[in-house]
Scaffold this active site. Structure first.
Site, PDB file in Angstrom:
ATOM      1  N   ASP A 162     -28.562  96.172  41.782  1.00  0.00           N
ATOM      2  CA  ASP A 162     -28.715  95.527  42.420  1.00  0.00           C
ATOM      3  C   ASP A 162     -26.701  93.984  42.321  1.00  0.00           C
ATOM      4  O   ASP A 162     -26.899  93.182  42.228  1.00  0.00           O
ATOM      5  CB  ASP A 162     -28.864  94.320  41.396  1.00  0.00           C
ATOM      6  CG  ASP A 162     -30.315  94.575  41.953  1.00  0.00           C
ATOM      7  OD1 ASP A 162     -31.152  95.390  42.367  1.00  0.00           O
ATOM      8  OD2 ASP A 162     -31.551  94.859  40.577  1.00  0.00           O
ATOM      9  N   LYS A 171     -24.818  95.857  47.121  1.00  0.00           N
ATOM     10  CA  LYS A 171     -25.051  96.479  48.013  1.00  0.00           C
ATOM     11  C   LYS A 171     -25.226  96.458  49.457  1.00  0.00           C
ATOM     12  O   LYS A 171     -24.698  96.961  50.962  1.00  0.00           O
ATOM     13  CB  LYS A 171     -25.297  98.418  47.413  1.00  0.00           C
ATOM     14  CG  LYS A 171     -25.007  98.736  46.039  1.00  0.00           C
ATOM     15  CD  LYS A 171     -25.772  99.600  45.897  1.00  0.00           C
ATOM     16  CE  LYS A 171     -26.695  99.159  45.370  1.00  0.00           C
ATOM     17  NZ  LYS A 171     -27.351  98.518  44.138  1.00  0.00           N
ATOM     18  N   GLY A 180     -34.166  97.574  46.447  1.00  0.00           N
ATOM     19  CA  GLY A 180     -34.333  96.577  46.790  1.00  0.00           C
ATOM     20  C   GLY A 180     -32.771  95.793  47.016  1.00  0.00           C
ATOM     21  O   GLY A 180     -32.529  95.635  46.553  1.00  0.00           O
ATOM     22  N   HIS A 181     -32.599  96.285  48.547  1.00  0.00           N
ATOM     23  CA  HIS A 181     -31.311  95.924  49.018  1.00  0.00           C
ATOM     24  C   HIS A 181     -31.613  94.303  50.233  1.00  0.00           C
ATOM     25  O   HIS A 181     -32.702  93.872  51.467  1.00  0.00           O
ATOM     26  CB  HIS A 181     -30.987  96.862  50.351  1.00  0.00           C
ATOM     27  CG  HIS A 181     -30.628  98.167  48.942  1.00  0.00           C
ATOM     28  ND1 HIS A 181     -29.973  99.091  49.306  1.00  0.00           N
ATOM     29  CD2 HIS A 181     -30.345  98.397  47.803  1.00  0.00           C
ATOM     30  CE1 HIS A 181     -29.963  99.726  48.264  1.00  0.00           C
ATOM     31  NE2 HIS A 181     -30.200  99.371  47.229  1.00  0.00           N
ATOM     32  N   GLN A 209     -29.455 101.635  43.105  1.00  0.00           N
ATOM     33  CA  GLN A 209     -28.786 101.564  41.480  1.00  0.00           C
ATOM     34  C   GLN A 209     -27.516 102.131  42.036  1.00  0.00           C
ATOM     35  O   GLN A 209     -27.392 100.945  42.150  1.00  0.00           O
ATOM     36  CB  GLN A 209     -29.369 103.040  41.033  1.00  0.00           C
ATOM     37  CG  GLN A 209     -31.369 103.053  40.689  1.00  0.00           C
ATOM     38  CD  GLN A 209     -31.745 103.429  42.562  1.00  0.00           C
ATOM     39  OE1 GLN A 209     -31.819 104.700  43.003  1.00  0.00           O
ATOM     40  NE2 GLN A 209     -32.988 102.966  42.838  1.00  0.00           N
TER      41      GLN A 209
HETATM   42  P1  GDP Z   1     -28.891  95.835  46.096  1.00  0.00           P
HETATM   43  O1  GDP Z   1     -29.723  96.017  45.633  1.00  0.00           O
HETATM   44  O2  GDP Z   1     -27.465  96.342  44.938  1.00  0.00           O
HETATM   45  O3  GDP Z   1     -28.340  95.372  47.391  1.00  0.00           O
HETATM   46  O4  GDP Z   1     -28.632  94.052  46.185  1.00  0.00           O
HETATM   47  P2  GDP Z   1     -29.775  92.825  45.802  1.00  0.00           P
HETATM   48  O5  GDP Z   1     -30.165  92.822  47.514  1.00  0.00           O
HETATM   49  O6  GDP Z   1     -31.302  93.256  44.514  1.00  0.00           O
HETATM   50  O7  GDP Z   1     -29.914  91.703  44.868  1.00  0.00           O
HETATM   51  C1  GDP Z   1     -28.210  91.191  44.994  1.00  0.00           C
HETATM   52  C2  GDP Z   1     -28.574  89.861  45.854  1.00  0.00           C
HETATM   53  O8  GDP Z   1     -27.868  88.688  45.039  1.00  0.00           O
HETATM   54  C3  GDP Z   1     -29.126  89.248  47.099  1.00  0.00           C
HETATM   55  O9  GDP Z   1     -30.087  88.581  47.034  1.00  0.00           O
HETATM   56  C4  GDP Z   1     -28.500  88.871  47.770  1.00  0.00           C
HETATM   57  O10 GDP Z   1     -28.527  88.249  48.731  1.00  0.00           O
HETATM   58  C5  GDP Z   1     -27.652  87.690  46.787  1.00  0.00           C
HETATM   59  N1  GDP Z   1     -25.465  88.069  47.003  1.00  0.00           N
HETATM   60  C6  GDP Z   1     -25.301  89.239  47.661  1.00  0.00           C
HETATM   61  N2  GDP Z   1     -24.170  88.503  47.783  1.00  0.00           N
HETATM   62  C7  GDP Z   1     -23.663  87.541  47.471  1.00  0.00           C
HETATM   63  C8  GDP Z   1     -23.095  86.695  47.130  1.00  0.00           C
HETATM   64  O11 GDP Z   1     -22.038  86.832  46.751  1.00  0.00           O
HETATM   65  N3  GDP Z   1     -23.322  85.279  46.266  1.00  0.00           N
HETATM   66  C9  GDP Z   1     -24.323  85.083  45.662  1.00  0.00           C
HETATM   67  N4  GDP Z   1     -24.229  83.663  45.441  1.00  0.00           N
HETATM   68  N5  GDP Z   1     -25.789  85.814  46.423  1.00  0.00           N
HETATM   69  C10 GDP Z   1     -25.015  86.941  46.578  1.00  0.00           C
HETATM   70  P1  IMO Z   2     -30.937  99.080  44.284  1.00  0.00           P
HETATM   71  O1  IMO Z   2     -31.218  99.697  45.005  1.00  0.00           O
HETATM   72  C1  IMO Z   2     -31.579  97.701  39.177  1.00  0.00           C
HETATM   73  C2  IMO Z   2     -33.879 100.242  37.113  1.00  0.00           C
HETATM   74  C3  IMO Z   2     -35.652  99.794  36.783  1.00  0.00           C
HETATM   75  C4  IMO Z   2     -35.706 101.160  35.825  1.00  0.00           C
HETATM   76  C5  IMO Z   2     -34.965 101.946  35.995  1.00  0.00           C
HETATM   77  C6  IMO Z   2     -35.576 103.470  35.818  1.00  0.00           C
HETATM   78  O2  IMO Z   2     -31.679  98.077  44.221  1.00  0.00           O
HETATM   79  O3  IMO Z   2     -29.768  98.410  43.157  1.00  0.00           O
HETATM   80  P2  IMO Z   2     -37.140 103.915  38.356  1.00  0.00           P
HETATM   81  O4  IMO Z   2     -38.536 102.798  38.501  1.00  0.00           O
HETATM   82  O5  IMO Z   2     -36.220 104.088  39.154  1.00  0.00           O
HETATM   83  O6  IMO Z   2     -37.908 104.890  37.478  1.00  0.00           O
HETATM   84  O7  IMO Z   2     -36.850 102.656  36.957  1.00  0.00           O
HETATM   85  O8  IMO Z   2     -33.937 102.045  36.980  1.00  0.00           O
HETATM   86  N1  IMO Z   2     -34.411 100.446  38.973  1.00  0.00           N
HETATM   87  C7  IMO Z   2     -32.682  99.268  39.349  1.00  0.00           C
HETATM   88  N2  IMO Z   2     -32.220  98.592  38.627  1.00  0.00           N
HETATM   89  N3  IMO Z   2     -31.617  98.118  40.795  1.00  0.00           N
HETATM   90  C8  IMO Z   2     -32.450  99.308  41.168  1.00  0.00           C
HETATM   91  O9  IMO Z   2     -32.219  99.406  43.099  1.00  0.00           O
HETATM   92  C9  IMO Z   2     -33.517  99.778  40.581  1.00  0.00           C
HETATM   93  N4  IMO Z   2     -34.157 101.290  40.568  1.00  0.00           N
HETATM   94  C10 IMO Z   2     -34.659 100.901  39.521  1.00  0.00           C
HETATM   95  O10 IMO Z   2     -35.665  98.453  36.316  1.00  0.00           O
HETATM   96  O11 IMO Z   2     -34.861 100.443  34.363  1.00  0.00           O
HETATM   97 MG    MG Z   3     -31.884  95.595  44.761  1.00  0.00          MG
END
Ligand code: GDP
Ligand code: IMO
Ligand code: MG
Length: 430
Positions: free
Chosen positions: A14, A17, A41-42, A225
Site C-alpha cells: 500500500d 504503487k 488493491g491498487h 504487496q
Molecule cells: P498500492 O497498493 O501500493 O497501490 O497502494 P494503495 O492504493 O493500496 O494505497 C495507497 C493510497 O494512497 C491510495 O488510496 C492512493 O489513492 C493514495 N495515495 C497515493 N499517493 C498519494 C499521495 O502522494 N498522497 C496522498 N494523500 N494519497 C496518496
Molecule cells: P498491495 O499490492 C497490504 C497482507 C495481508 C496479510 C498478509 C498475508 O495493495 O500493496 P494474504 O492474503 O496475501 O495471504 O495476506 O499480507 N497483504 C497486504 N497488505 N497490501 C497488500 O497488497 C497486501 N496483500 C496482502 O494483510 O497481513
Molecule cells: Mg494496496
C-alpha cells in the site's frame, strides 16, 4: 533501446504503487503483474474518479497499452471477470489489451474456504490474510497439483484435475476444520463457462515480452504487496505467500533478470501495515491516529484500518539490498504537512546494541526498539506540488535526509493521490 522498469513496494504494501504505475505507463508499451493475486488493491485517482485494481495491471486506463498478467500471479477467475466487467462498464477497452500467461495457477473456491478456516482456527496467531485464498493456492503450486490456465483448454482433463484437487481440499475442510465442503460439480460447470471468456486472452507471456524487448519497447513491471511481506525476506510467518521483491519480476514473467534496467522502490513518507506481525515503528497514540486519518489508511481490498507508524530507514536499507533498488519514489509526503516534528527510525536497539539493518533472525524483530532522529516539520500544504524547489525548505530537508540515510536517490515524490500530484526529479524512463 527500450528500458524495463520494475516497481516494487519497499514496506508492508500500500505504498502507492498503483498510482505510480499509472503515471509511468504513458511511456510504456506494456505493464506486467508478476506475483500475488487479488489480495492486492491498487488505487488510481484520475480526474476525480477512483479506480481500485486487484488483478488487472494499473496501466489499463491508458489506451493502447498492453496489460499482462505473468505466470507468477495466482488467478481467481470469477474475480478477474468481475474486474474486467467493471472496467468495461466504465467504458475502458480491456479484452483487446489484457493478456494472461497460460502458466498462471488458478485460485479455486476451496483455496478461499481453506484460507478463511485456517485463519479462524489460528485465533490470536492469525496472520490477518485478505481471505482471498492466496496461501493455499501457492501451496498447491509448490506441491505441483495446481490447475493452471492452460488446463482450461482440455475440458475433460480439467474436470478430472479439478475434481482431484477439490476432493483433497474438501477432505481438509470437512475433517480437519469441520466446515462445509464446496460443491465440485457446480464448480466444474461454472468454471468451464468462465473458461470460454478467458481462453482468448491466454498467451505465451515470456515469448511476447521477449519480442517486445527485442523491438525496443519500454516495459513496466508492477509489483504487489511489499518487501516485508516477501515469503523469504519478510517478517515470516506474517507475510504473503509470494516473493514480492524485484527478482520475482523475472521469475514471474519469464523475462530474465538481465532484461531489467532500473528498479523503483516505492516508499511512503511514513509506514503502514495491515494484518498482524511485527512493526517496530508503530504508533499507538494520537500521532498514529492522525496519520491514519489524514492518509485515509483503510485497506483497498478489505477495508480494514491500516496500522501506522514512523518512516523506518532500517527496514528500507534491507529492502534496497533485497531488490537492487535504483532509486526511490517517496509517496504521501503531503500526509505529514501538519506536523511540528517528524521522526525517522535510523537504527534498531536490540540487546543493548544499535543496528542499522534488521536482525537476520526474524523472530527478533519483535524485540527491536526504534532509534529515532527528529526533523522539523513544515506546517504548510504540499498537496499537488510538482517541483522540488517549490517544496518548503523543511520538506526538502526531510527528503534529502532520507537519501543520505539510505544512500540512494529520490527520483520521484508523490504529493497527493491524483495522477498529476508528483515531483519528477529524474524520469525513470529517461
Ligand atoms: P498500492 O497498493 O501500493 O497501490 O497502494 P494503495 O492504493 O493500496 O494505497 C495507497 C493510497 O494512497 C491510495 O488510496 C492512493 O489513492 C493514495 N495515495 C497515493 N499517493 C498519494 C499521495 O502522494 N498522497 C496522498 N494523500 N494519497 C496518496
Ligand atoms: P498491495 O499490492 C497490504 C497482507 C495481508 C496479510 C498478509 C498475508 O495493495 O500493496 P494474504 O492474503 O496475501 O495471504 O495476506 O499480507 N497483504 C497486504 N497488505 N497490501 C497488500 O497488497 C497486501 N496483500 C496482502 O494483510 O497481513
Ligand atoms: Mg494496496
Amino acid at each position: 533501446m527500450g528500458k524495463s522498469i520494475v516497481i516494487i513496494g519497499t514496506q508492508w504494501g500500500d505504498e502507492g504503487k498503483g498510482k505510480v504505475v499509472d503515471l509511468l505507463t504513458d511511456r510504456a508499451a506494456a505493464v506486467i503483474r508478476f506475483q500475488g493475486g487479488h489480495n492486492a488493491g491498487h488505487t488510481l485517482l484520475i480526474d476525480g474518479r477512483k479506480t481500485v485494481l486487484h488483478l488487472i495491471p494499473s496501466g489499463i486506463l491508458h489506451d493502447g497499452v498492453d496489460c499482462i498478467i505473468g505466470n507468477g500471479v495466482v488467478v481467481h477467475l470469477p474475480s478477474l471477470l468481475e474486474e474486467i466487467d467493471g472496467l468495461v462498464g466504465n467504458g475502458v477497452a480491456v479484452t483487446d489489451r489484457l493478456k494472461i500467461s497460460a502458466a498462471c495457477p488458478l485460485i479455486l473456491p476451496t483455496h478461499i474456504a481453506l484460507d478463511r478456516c485456517r485463519e479462524r482456527a489460528s485465533g490470536r496467531q492469525a496472520i490477518g490474510t485478505t481471505g482471498r485464498g492466496i496461501g493455499p493456492a501457492y501451496e498447491d503450486k509448490a506441491a505441483r497439483r495446481s490447475l493452471r490456465l492452460s488446463d482450461l483448454f482440455d475440458s475433460e482433463a480439467f474436470n478430472a484435475r479439478l475434481t482431484a484437487a477439490m476432493d483433497l481440499h474438501n477432505f481438509m475442510l470437512q475433517h480437519y476444520y469441520h466446515a462445509e465442503p464446496v460443491d465440485i460439480d457446480a464448480t466444474c460447470d461454472e468454471w468451464m463457462q468462465m473458461a470460454e471468456r478467458i481462453k482468448p486472452l491466454v498467451i505465451d507471456v515470456a515469448g511476447y515480452l521477449g519480442k517486445l524487448r527485442a523491438d525496443g519497447a519500454n516495459l513496466l513491471f508492477e509489483g504487489a504487496q511489499g518487501t516485508l511481506l516477501d515469503i523469504d525476506h519478510g517478517t515470516y510467518p506474517y507475510v504473503t505467500s509470494s516473493n514480492t521483491t524485484a527478482g520475482a519480476a523475472a521469475t514471474g514473467s519469464g523475462l530474465g533478470p538481465l532484461s531489467i534496467d532500473y528498479i523503483l522502490g516505492i516508499v511512503k513518507a511514513y509506514t503502514t501495515r495491515v494484518g498482524a506481525g511485527p512493526f517496530p515503528t508503530e504508533l499507538f497514540d494520537d500521532m498514529g491516529r492522525h496519520l491514519a486519518k489524514v492518509g485515509a489508511e483503510f485497506g483497498a481490498t478489505t477495508g480494514r484500518p491500516r496500522r501506522c507508524g514512523w518512516f523506518d530507514a532500517v527496514a528500507l536499507r534491507r529492502a534496497i539490498i533485497n531488490s537492487s533498488v535504483s532509486a526511490l519514489c517517496v509517496t504521501k509526503l503531503d500526509v505529514l504537512d501538519a506536523l511540528d516534528t517528524i521522526k525517522i527510525c535510523i537504527g534498531y536497539r536490540l540487546d543493548g546494541e544499535v543496528y542499522d539493518v534488521p536482525p537476520h533472525l526474524v523472530g527478533r524483530y519483535e524485540d527491536c526498539e526504534p532509534v529515532y532522529e527528529e526533523l522539523p516539520g513544515w506546517r504548510t500544504s504540499t498537496v499537488g506540488v510538482t517541483e522540488f524547489d517549490r517544496l518548503p525548505a523543511p520538506a526538502r530537508r526531510y527528503l534529502e535526509r532520507l537519501q543520505e540515510i539510505v544512500n540512494i536517490p529520490v527520483d520521484m515524490v508523490s504529493t497527493g493521490p491524483a495522477r498529476g500530484d508528483n515531483i519528477i526529479v529524474r524520469h525513470p524512463f529517461d
